[in-house]
Scaffold this motif. Structure first.
Motif, mmCIF file in Angstrom:
data_model
loop_
_atom_site.group_PDB
_atom_site.id
_atom_site.type_symbol
_atom_site.label_atom_id
_atom_site.label_comp_id
_atom_site.label_asym_id
_atom_site.label_seq_id
_atom_site.Cartn_x
_atom_site.Cartn_y
_atom_site.Cartn_z
ATOM 1 N N LEU A 121 24.059 78.401 47.906
ATOM 2 C CA LEU A 121 22.857 77.774 48.449
ATOM 3 C C LEU A 121 22.138 78.717 49.413
ATOM 4 C CD1 LEU A 121 21.173 75.164 48.565
ATOM 5 C CD2 LEU A 121 22.637 74.424 50.440
ATOM 6 N N ALA A 122 22.897 79.436 50.235
ATOM 7 C CA ALA A 122 22.293 80.368 51.191
ATOM 8 C C ALA A 122 21.720 81.594 50.486
ATOM 9 C CB ALA A 122 23.331 80.788 52.227
ATOM 10 N N LEU A 123 22.456 82.147 49.525
ATOM 11 C CA LEU A 123 22.007 83.363 48.845
ATOM 12 C C LEU A 123 20.739 83.151 48.034
ATOM 13 C CD1 LEU A 123 25.365 84.940 47.648
ATOM 14 C CD2 LEU A 123 23.862 85.743 49.477
ATOM 15 N N ARG A 124 20.548 81.967 47.501
ATOM 16 C CA ARG A 124 19.355 81.728 46.675
ATOM 17 C C ARG A 124 18.061 81.817 47.482
ATOM 18 N NH1 ARG A 124 18.688 75.608 44.838
ATOM 19 N NH2 ARG A 124 16.533 76.119 45.138
ATOM 20 N N TYR A 168 22.905 68.929 53.123
ATOM 21 C CA TYR A 168 22.538 70.323 52.890
ATOM 22 C C TYR A 168 21.149 70.347 52.290
ATOM 23 C CZ TYR A 168 27.401 71.433 53.728
ATOM 24 O OH TYR A 168 28.626 71.572 54.316
ATOM 25 N N ARG A 169 20.290 71.155 52.897
ATOM 26 C CA ARG A 169 18.904 71.283 52.415
ATOM 27 C C ARG A 169 18.552 72.750 52.220
ATOM 28 N NH1 ARG A 169 15.782 66.701 52.759
ATOM 29 N NH2 ARG A 169 16.708 65.004 53.911
ATOM 30 N N SER A 170 17.715 72.996 51.224
ATOM 31 C CA SER A 170 17.204 74.351 51.011
ATOM 32 C C SER A 170 16.098 74.613 52.025
ATOM 33 C CB SER A 170 16.652 74.493 49.593
ATOM 34 O OG SER A 170 15.473 73.723 49.461
ATOM 35 N N MET A 171 15.614 75.837 52.049
ATOM 36 C CA MET A 171 14.516 76.180 52.954
ATOM 37 C C MET A 171 13.251 75.397 52.621
ATOM 38 S SD MET A 171 15.729 78.349 55.130
ATOM 39 C CE MET A 171 14.371 79.258 55.827
ATOM 40 N N ASP A 172 13.135 74.966 51.368
ATOM 41 C CA ASP A 172 11.977 74.156 50.931
ATOM 42 C C ASP A 172 12.146 72.679 51.238
ATOM 43 O OD1 ASP A 172 10.743 76.431 49.949
ATOM 44 O OD2 ASP A 172 11.589 76.166 47.943
#
Length: 60
Positions: free
Chosen positions: A12-15, A52-56
């Motif tokens: 999740l972080a690397l993407r 958990y959330r993405s940057m978007d």
């Protein structure tokens, strides 16, 4: 083969990084953070207590 636990958080972080490319199959989607609570009768109860959330802002 399935991944889980810290591998999920790492993917999740690397993407989010421009200099990385994720390859292969999707992960299993199992995030590791379980909060355990011992009940008065001695049983142990576990539940997911984090999001958990993405940057978007996408929720995983």
């Amino acid at each position: 083969m399935l991944t889980g636990s810290a591998a999920e958080i790492l993917a999740l972080a690397l993407r989010e990084l421009d200099q990385t490319t994720l390859m292969g199959e999707r992960t299993s989607g199992g995030f590791p953070d379980i909060m355990g609570v011992k009940l008065h009768n001695g049983w142990v109860f576990g539940f997911s207590n984090q999001t958990y959330r993405s940057m978007d802002g996408d929720l995983f």
